[in-house]
Design a protein around this motif. Structure first.
Motif, PDB file in Angstrom:
ATOM      1  N   MET A   1      43.833  31.623  55.137  1.00  0.00           N
ATOM      2  CA  MET A   1      42.777  30.735  55.635  1.00  0.00           C
ATOM      3  C   MET A   1      42.103  31.330  56.872  1.00  0.00           C
ATOM      4  O   MET A   1      40.883  31.312  57.004  1.00  0.00           O
ATOM      5  N   ILE A   2      42.931  31.860  57.804  1.00  0.00           N
ATOM      6  CA  ILE A   2      42.377  32.415  59.037  1.00  0.00           C
ATOM      7  C   ILE A   2      41.464  33.598  58.737  1.00  0.00           C
ATOM      8  O   ILE A   2      40.382  33.744  59.332  1.00  0.00           O
ATOM      9  N   LYS A   3      41.888  34.452  57.792  1.00  0.00           N
ATOM     10  CA  LYS A   3      41.055  35.596  57.421  1.00  0.00           C
ATOM     11  C   LYS A   3      39.729  35.135  56.820  1.00  0.00           C
ATOM     12  O   LYS A   3      38.677  35.716  57.092  1.00  0.00           O
ATOM     13  N   LEU A   4      39.785  34.088  56.010  1.00  0.00           N
ATOM     14  CA  LEU A   4      38.569  33.553  55.398  1.00  0.00           C
ATOM     15  C   LEU A   4      37.633  32.986  56.466  1.00  0.00           C
ATOM     16  O   LEU A   4      36.416  33.187  56.409  1.00  0.00           O
ATOM     17  N   LEU A   5      38.213  32.283  57.442  1.00  0.00           N
ATOM     18  CA  LEU A   5      37.396  31.713  58.509  1.00  0.00           C
ATOM     19  C   LEU A   5      36.779  32.806  59.380  1.00  0.00           C
ATOM     20  O   LEU A   5      35.603  32.728  59.743  1.00  0.00           O
ATOM     21  N   ASN A   6      37.568  33.816  59.695  1.00  0.00           N
ATOM     22  CA  ASN A   6      37.039  34.922  60.501  1.00  0.00           C
ATOM     23  C   ASN A   6      35.884  35.614  59.789  1.00  0.00           C
ATOM     24  O   ASN A   6      34.839  35.915  60.398  1.00  0.00           O
ATOM     25  N   ALA A   7      36.074  35.852  58.485  1.00  0.00           N
ATOM     26  CA  ALA A   7      35.012  36.497  57.705  1.00  0.00           C
ATOM     27  C   ALA A   7      33.784  35.599  57.610  1.00  0.00           C
ATOM     28  O   ALA A   7      32.637  36.068  57.687  1.00  0.00           O
ATOM     29  N   GLY A   8      34.024  34.295  57.452  1.00  0.00           N
ATOM     30  CA  GLY A   8      32.924  33.346  57.339  1.00  0.00           C
ATOM     31  C   GLY A   8      32.110  33.250  58.611  1.00  0.00           C
ATOM     32  O   GLY A   8      30.878  33.237  58.578  1.00  0.00           O
ATOM     33  N   PHE A   9      32.778  33.181  59.754  1.00  0.00           N
ATOM     34  CA  PHE A   9      32.054  33.082  61.026  1.00  0.00           C
ATOM     35  C   PHE A   9      31.357  34.389  61.379  1.00  0.00           C
ATOM     36  O   PHE A   9      30.290  34.374  62.009  1.00  0.00           O
ATOM     37  N   THR A  10      31.952  35.510  60.962  1.00  0.00           N
ATOM     38  CA  THR A  10      31.279  36.796  61.162  1.00  0.00           C
ATOM     39  C   THR A  10      29.992  36.848  60.363  1.00  0.00           C
ATOM     40  O   THR A  10      28.939  37.277  60.869  1.00  0.00           O
ATOM     41  N   ILE A  81      32.814  34.724  45.944  1.00  0.00           N
ATOM     42  CA  ILE A  81      33.931  33.841  45.597  1.00  0.00           C
ATOM     43  C   ILE A  81      34.872  34.527  44.611  1.00  0.00           C
ATOM     44  O   ILE A  81      36.098  34.486  44.762  1.00  0.00           O
ATOM     45  N   ARG A  82      34.302  35.178  43.616  1.00  0.00           N
ATOM     46  CA  ARG A  82      35.130  35.894  42.643  1.00  0.00           C
ATOM     47  C   ARG A  82      35.947  36.996  43.316  1.00  0.00           C
ATOM     48  O   ARG A  82      37.123  37.199  43.014  1.00  0.00           O
ATOM     49  N   ASN A  83      35.322  37.697  44.251  1.00  0.00           N
ATOM     50  CA  ASN A  83      36.025  38.763  44.967  1.00  0.00           C
ATOM     51  C   ASN A  83      37.155  38.211  45.826  1.00  0.00           C
ATOM     52  O   ASN A  83      38.236  38.810  45.923  1.00  0.00           O
ATOM     53  N   LYS A  84      36.916  37.063  46.470  1.00  0.00           N
ATOM     54  CA  LYS A  84      37.955  36.451  47.306  1.00  0.00           C
ATOM     55  C   LYS A  84      39.172  36.068  46.469  1.00  0.00           C
ATOM     56  O   LYS A  84      40.320  36.268  46.886  1.00  0.00           O
ATOM     57  N   ILE A  85      38.915  35.525  45.283  1.00  0.00           N
ATOM     58  CA  ILE A  85      40.017  35.137  44.400  1.00  0.00           C
ATOM     59  C   ILE A  85      40.753  36.363  43.886  1.00  0.00           C
ATOM     60  O   ILE A  85      41.987  36.379  43.799  1.00  0.00           O
ATOM     61  N   SER A  86      40.015  37.414  43.557  1.00  0.00           N
ATOM     62  CA  SER A  86      40.620  38.627  42.996  1.00  0.00           C
ATOM     63  C   SER A  86      41.547  39.338  43.980  1.00  0.00           C
ATOM     64  O   SER A  86      42.489  40.021  43.568  1.00  0.00           O
ATOM     65  N   ILE A  87      41.296  39.169  45.287  1.00  0.00           N
ATOM     66  CA  ILE A  87      42.163  39.826  46.267  1.00  0.00           C
ATOM     67  C   ILE A  87      43.283  38.900  46.757  1.00  0.00           C
ATOM     68  O   ILE A  87      44.019  39.255  47.680  1.00  0.00           O
ATOM     69  N   LYS A  90      43.623  31.799  47.823  1.00  0.00           N
ATOM     70  CA  LYS A  90      43.735  30.587  47.020  1.00  0.00           C
ATOM     71  C   LYS A  90      42.399  29.845  47.006  1.00  0.00           C
ATOM     72  O   LYS A  90      41.667  29.849  47.990  1.00  0.00           O
ATOM     73  N   ARG A  91      42.137  29.199  45.886  1.00  0.00           N
ATOM     74  CA  ARG A  91      40.872  28.457  45.757  1.00  0.00           C
ATOM     75  C   ARG A  91      40.793  27.322  46.778  1.00  0.00           C
ATOM     76  O   ARG A  91      39.716  27.027  47.296  1.00  0.00           O
ATOM     77  N   THR A  92      41.927  26.680  47.038  1.00  0.00           N
ATOM     78  CA  THR A  92      41.931  25.599  48.031  1.00  0.00           C
ATOM     79  C   THR A  92      41.486  26.113  49.392  1.00  0.00           C
ATOM     80  O   THR A  92      40.671  25.492  50.084  1.00  0.00           O
ATOM     81  N   VAL A 263      37.807  15.443  45.112  1.00  0.00           N
ATOM     82  CA  VAL A 263      37.234  15.695  43.782  1.00  0.00           C
ATOM     83  C   VAL A 263      36.728  17.136  43.700  1.00  0.00           C
ATOM     84  O   VAL A 263      36.884  17.815  42.678  1.00  0.00           O
ATOM     85  N   GLY A 264      36.120  17.622  44.791  1.00  0.00           N
ATOM     86  CA  GLY A 264      35.614  18.994  44.807  1.00  0.00           C
ATOM     87  C   GLY A 264      36.718  20.014  44.603  1.00  0.00           C
ATOM     88  O   GLY A 264      36.546  20.995  43.865  1.00  0.00           O
ATOM     89  N   LEU A 265      37.861  19.815  45.267  1.00  0.00           N
ATOM     90  CA  LEU A 265      38.984  20.731  45.106  1.00  0.00           C
ATOM     91  C   LEU A 265      39.506  20.733  43.678  1.00  0.00           C
ATOM     92  O   LEU A 265      39.810  21.798  43.115  1.00  0.00           O
ATOM     93  N   ILE A 266      39.604  19.559  43.087  1.00  0.00           N
ATOM     94  CA  ILE A 266      40.092  19.461  41.708  1.00  0.00           C
ATOM     95  C   ILE A 266      39.161  20.211  40.756  1.00  0.00           C
ATOM     96  O   ILE A 266      39.610  21.006  39.910  1.00  0.00           O
ATOM     97  N   LEU A 267      37.848  19.982  40.884  1.00  0.00           N
ATOM     98  CA  LEU A 267      36.887  20.627  39.982  1.00  0.00           C
ATOM     99  C   LEU A 267      36.791  22.128  40.251  1.00  0.00           C
ATOM    100  O   LEU A 267      36.650  22.921  39.319  1.00  0.00           O
ATOM    101  N   PHE A 268      36.859  22.518  41.525  1.00  0.00           N
ATOM    102  CA  PHE A 268      36.749  23.938  41.855  1.00  0.00           C
ATOM    103  C   PHE A 268      37.942  24.726  41.345  1.00  0.00           C
ATOM    104  O   PHE A 268      37.811  25.886  40.917  1.00  0.00           O
ATOM    105  N   LYS A 269      39.128  24.121  41.357  1.00  0.00           N
ATOM    106  CA  LYS A 269      40.314  24.795  40.841  1.00  0.00           C
ATOM    107  C   LYS A 269      40.213  25.030  39.329  1.00  0.00           C
ATOM    108  O   LYS A 269      40.764  26.006  38.797  1.00  0.00           O
TER     109      LYS A 269
END
Length: 274
Positions: A1-10, A81-87, A90-92, A263-269
């Motif tokens: 999660m922290i890596k995703l947030l760091n990448a997102g804010f960058t 998104i596909r790249n994030k999942i491939s490495i 988690k989708r959540t 609902v978004g988490l359920i559908l996104f998964k």
């Protein structure tokens, strides 16, 4: 999660859309101050700084809809998104990190607006007349409602793969919520009686008669609940300082956030990524 947030804010710091949203908030604050200052000089109007602080809330939903749909829509179009999942992410975590980034950005844009209005408006129009506790309560409600907005529009952006469709649906929904709120307000504000003119012996007489459009108590409760749940309805009530259920509004906003995110988490998964 922290890596995703760091990448997102960058990515956010380098994103033109983020800076456009910031400039929009800055410019809107200056525009409101200028128009109100002109009215004060021309017509001698008394301008309340706190009212300027609350006014932005009525259109913030549209700004959030545009930013969220375009900022997150790129996640699908460029394959992020596909790249994030491939490495191994988690989708959540992907969903929640995007929600957090959009929420912080939306709150930041409103804070920018508040800072400009307060720093320029108070010297021009005078100090805040509303009790500070009341103002903080109203601003707190706005912050929570902004979070509800981000939950709704993040939900749309994460379940719709096409950026253009996401933008159209989000903007239409933002306007739709505003229209729904206005319709409900129109119903709730109908007077209990209306004046009816009649001609008796050549003379026009006016008498008060029951208004057929006046809502019964049960219907008034239903329409009020519809306004209270609707983020746009909440913002209109806060800006107008007319909310009869002000303390309940944050609860409705958090409910909207929890439901849309759940609902978004359920559908996104379950979503298949191409």
């Amino acid at each position: 999660m922290i890596k995703l947030l760091n990448a997102g804010f960058t990515r956010l710091r380098k994103n033109k859309l983020f800076w456009l949203l910031t400039v929009f908030s800055f410019g809107l604050a200056l525009f409101m101050i200028y128009t109100q200052y002109s009215d004060m000089k021309k017509f001698g109007r008394v301008i309340e700084v706190e009212q300027l602080m609350l006014n932005y809330s009525t259109i913030v939903g549209i700004a959030i809809a545009i930013f969220t749909s375009l900022f997150l829509g790129v996640e699908y179009s460029d394959g992020a998104i596909r790249n994030k999942i491939s490495i191994g992410h988690k989708r959540t975590n992907i969903y929640l990190s995007n929600l957090i980034i959009v929420t912080i950005t939306s709150l930041f844009s409103y804070i920018v607006f508040l800072v400009i209005v307060a720093s320029i408006g108070i010297p021009l129009f005078g100090t805040i007349t509303l009790p500070i506790s009341k103002l903080l309560m109203l601003l707190g409600c706005i912050f929570v409602t902004i979070i509800a907005y981000t939950g709704i529009f993040t939900f749309l952006a994460m379940i719709i793969s096409n950026k253009t469709i996401t933008a159209v649906v989000s903007i239409m929904l933002a306007f739709g919520m505003m229209m729904n709120a206005m319709i409900c307000f129109n119903k709730l504000e109908a007077p209990k009686t209306i004046q009816q003119a009649s001609i008796v012996n050549g003379e026009t007489k006016i008498k008060e008669v029951p208004n057929p459009r006046y809502l019964s108590e049960d219907k008034r409760k239903i329409y009020q609940i519809m306004v209270d749940i609707n983020p746009a309805g909440q913002m209109f009530q806060i800006a107008g300082r007319t909310a009869p259920n002000l303390k309940v509004l944050p609860i409705y906003s958090l409910g909207v956030l929890v439901i849309s995110t759940g609902v978004g988490l359920i559908l996104f998964k379950k979503k298949e990524l191409k």
